[in-house]
Design a protein around this motif. Structure first.
Motif, PDB file in Angstrom:
ATOM      1  N   ARG A  74       0.566  -1.151  -0.230  1.00 23.02           N
ATOM      2  CA  ARG A  74       0.225  -0.141   0.521  1.00 23.02           C
ATOM      3  C   ARG A  74       0.808   0.885   0.248  1.00 23.02           C
ATOM      4  N   TRP A  75       2.041   1.541   0.430  1.00 22.24           N
ATOM      5  CA  TRP A  75       1.992   2.046   0.995  1.00 22.24           C
ATOM      6  C   TRP A  75       3.794   3.083  -0.264  1.00 22.24           C
ATOM      7  N   GLU A  84       1.129   2.787  -3.676  1.00 17.12           N
ATOM      8  CA  GLU A  84      -0.777   3.387  -3.222  1.00 17.12           C
ATOM      9  C   GLU A  84      -0.660   4.516  -2.902  1.00 17.12           C
ATOM     10  N   SER A  85       0.783   5.443  -2.025  1.00 14.80           N
ATOM     11  CA  SER A  85       0.610   6.109  -1.436  1.00 14.80           C
ATOM     12  C   SER A  85       0.363   7.503  -2.363  1.00 14.80           C
ATOM     13  N   THR A  86      -0.254   8.603  -1.781  1.00 16.31           N
ATOM     14  CA  THR A  86       0.284   9.509  -2.766  1.00 16.31           C
ATOM     15  C   THR A  86       1.397   9.909  -3.325  1.00 16.31           C
ATOM     16  N   PRO A  87       1.477  10.064  -4.338  1.00 15.33           N
ATOM     17  CA  PRO A  87       3.050  10.701  -5.343  1.00 15.33           C
ATOM     18  C   PRO A  87       3.898  11.873  -4.737  1.00 15.33           C
ATOM     19  N   LYS A  88       4.333  12.786  -5.486  1.00 14.65           N
ATOM     20  CA  LYS A  88       5.475  13.912  -4.330  1.00 14.65           C
ATOM     21  C   LYS A  88       6.928  13.248  -4.554  1.00 14.65           C
ATOM     22  N   LYS A  89       6.602  11.454  -4.681  1.00 14.14           N
ATOM     23  CA  LYS A  89       8.053  11.363  -4.476  1.00 14.14           C
ATOM     24  C   LYS A  89       7.827   9.455  -5.472  1.00 14.14           C
ATOM     25  N   GLU A 130      -6.881  10.285   3.328  1.00 17.96           N
ATOM     26  CA  GLU A 130      -6.325  11.311   2.705  1.00 17.96           C
ATOM     27  C   GLU A 130      -6.396  12.330   4.375  1.00 17.96           C
ATOM     28  N   THR A 151      -4.476   3.936   7.649  1.00 13.92           N
ATOM     29  CA  THR A 151      -3.735   4.898   7.940  1.00 13.92           C
ATOM     30  C   THR A 151      -2.970   4.791   9.155  1.00 13.92           C
TER      31      THR A 151
END
Lengths: 211, 211
Positions: free
Chosen positions: A22-23, A26-31, B160, B183
């Motif tokens: 999940r990390w 699926e975690s939000t981009p920016k990286k 989120e 989370t």
DNA sequence: TAGATTGTTAATCGATTAACAATC
DNA sequence: TAGATTGTTAATCGATTAACAATC
């Protein structure tokens, strides 16, 4: 298929793999990392880095010194080991509030699970739909499971009837039961039961609040 | 208060105590036992009898040779240790399907938990009720918690926003968070977070079905 | 008393963490 | 090369289970 002689993965390992996945996936981009080190994962998920490397080793992943692991490769491997790249069909028994919440969640498809029908005894619910899933009468359960090769049943029935329903599911050939009713179920050894006894959490919460 | 020098109970112990309690206090009659042995409990719940005696010892219960434990005494003791004899108030954040399912469940009151309000950002929900519980706007969260001495927040928000909501809860003085969003939350050490990450179960299920 | 059950100490088991040589 | 990271073995930790004397 080579590499399939890996030892059976234990529950705690599977859950950590899910968290890594999940990390990473699926975690939000920016990286949008190309590579990742066990240390980075460990830091983000509050797990020991050695543990991460051990888990990766257990599914046959190899990292590179100084570089770490390839994100894409890790995701592919976890997806494959956990079986997210298959589609399997499930039914839900007990279309109450919790059952409807699970059907509406709609986040299971990405892990391969499709809920194709719900079953309930309530005549007012039967014939209707919940989150696009048809609600059918209990008496049609067994033939439905047989006909559609259903592997998984999600059980959100009242505790009193859960064992009875379970017996029917087993005799229909179900392979796994995701049990949300607060009861221990008895099944043959080849059927998996995963218990999700939410109210056990209350023991910890009440105890903490009492202090 | 004597006996309060017992060591802090660990999570696994608390959960087993909960299971003992449910079996002894809530399972259907036909056997209104006055006494019960560790062996009987062990058999019913599929736990080692030594474990049962250890757990009982950990909360100061003493049994009698040849006789076992007094059911009434065991229940009273667990209820007291776990804090079920207090009433504590909770709020729910995120009145979606899962949130509504939890409010409708209505089985928490017997363990001392009363959900007194839900909070949501959706203007269509605010002002309404779910399972008799009023739904309020998020901006009123902090004063509400302060005013009513709310100890627990049940979190069913989308992943989120969970950390942001958590920060607000913490600054309002919440003591425990029952987290249903997938989370990991960061909180000060004195705030308890109990994670209920349902979809972790999918790792086990998918893996089993793949075999 | 005889026998079942408790309470507790010791042994086992498994999972997590530390240490460190090998690698890139 | 120097230095960060892996892969693996050893040490630690905690939880579960076995053994058994004490008890009613």
């Amino acid at each position: 298929m080579a590499g399939n002689d890996l030892p059976r993965l234990r529950r705690v390992v599977l859950e950590r793999l899910m968290r890594y996945y999940r990390w990473l996936a699926e975690s939000t981009p920016k990286k949008p990392l190309k590579n990742v080190t066990s240390g980075q994962i460990a830091e983000a998920l509050d797990i020991d880095p050695t543990q991460v490397r051990k888990d990766f080793g257990a599914i046959g992943l190899q990292g590179m010194g100084r570089v770490g692991f390839e994100v894409w490769e890790v995701c592919r491997s976890i997806r494959h080991m956990l079986g997210f790249d298959h589609t399997y069909y499930g039914v839900l028994i007990g279309a109450g509030h919790l059952g409807r919440a699970l059907m509406a969640y709609n986040g299971f498809a990405r892990y391969g699970l499709q809920i194709v029908a719900a079953f309930d005894n309530d005549q007012h619910k039967v014939g209707g739909k919940a989150a696009g899933v048809p609600i059918k009468p209990m008496r049609t359960l067994k033939p439905f499971i047989r006909k559609h090769d259903i592997r998984l049943a999600i059980l959100t029935t009242p505790a009193e009837v859960s064992q009875k329903v379970t017996d029917r599911l087993v005799s229909a050939g179900i392979r796994a039961i995701w049990n949300f009713s607060p009861t221990r179920l008895t099944v043959p050894p080849d059927v998996l039961v995963r218990n999700e006894h939410i109210s056990l959490g209350l023991s910890q919460i009440a105890y903490h609040l009492k202090q």
